[in-house]
Design a protein around this motif. Structure first.
Motif: not given
Length: 87
Positions: A27-43, A45-53
């Motif tokens: 599951x961790x590896x599946x999630x990581x694979x999906x997140x890298x498909x977002x490229x820069x936008x992965x920064x 994704x997830x928590x904390x919300x409302x800020x990047x990086x």
């Protein structure tokens, strides 16, 4: 498609995955694979919300665990930093 990649933030992936059920690691590896498909936008994704990086986190498997990751745009890489599993 993104040229981004993901990896564990150590040279030894077993440091993060040792003792975890294979389904959790998958599951961790599946999630990581999906997140890298977002490229820069992965920064954003997830928590904390409302800020990047910074260190980001996602609940996994119905809230029974958490994966923490760091997105480094200049490396075009997502690093899995920590896996917390409460089973």
């Amino acid at each position: 498609m993104s040229d981004w990649r993901w990896e564990y933030n150590t040279d030894d992936p077993a440091y993060h995955t040792n003792g975890l059920p294979t389904g959790v690691v998958a599951e961790v590896e599946r999630l990581a694979t999906e997140l890298v498909a977002l490229g820069r936008d992965a920064a954003r994704a997830g928590h904390p919300t409302g800020r990047e990086g910074g260190l980001r986190s996602f609940d996994i498997l119905g809230g029974r665990g958490v994966v923490q990751f760091l997105v480094v745009p200049r490396h075009e890489c997502l690093y899995v930093c920590n896996i917390i599993w409460s089973g």
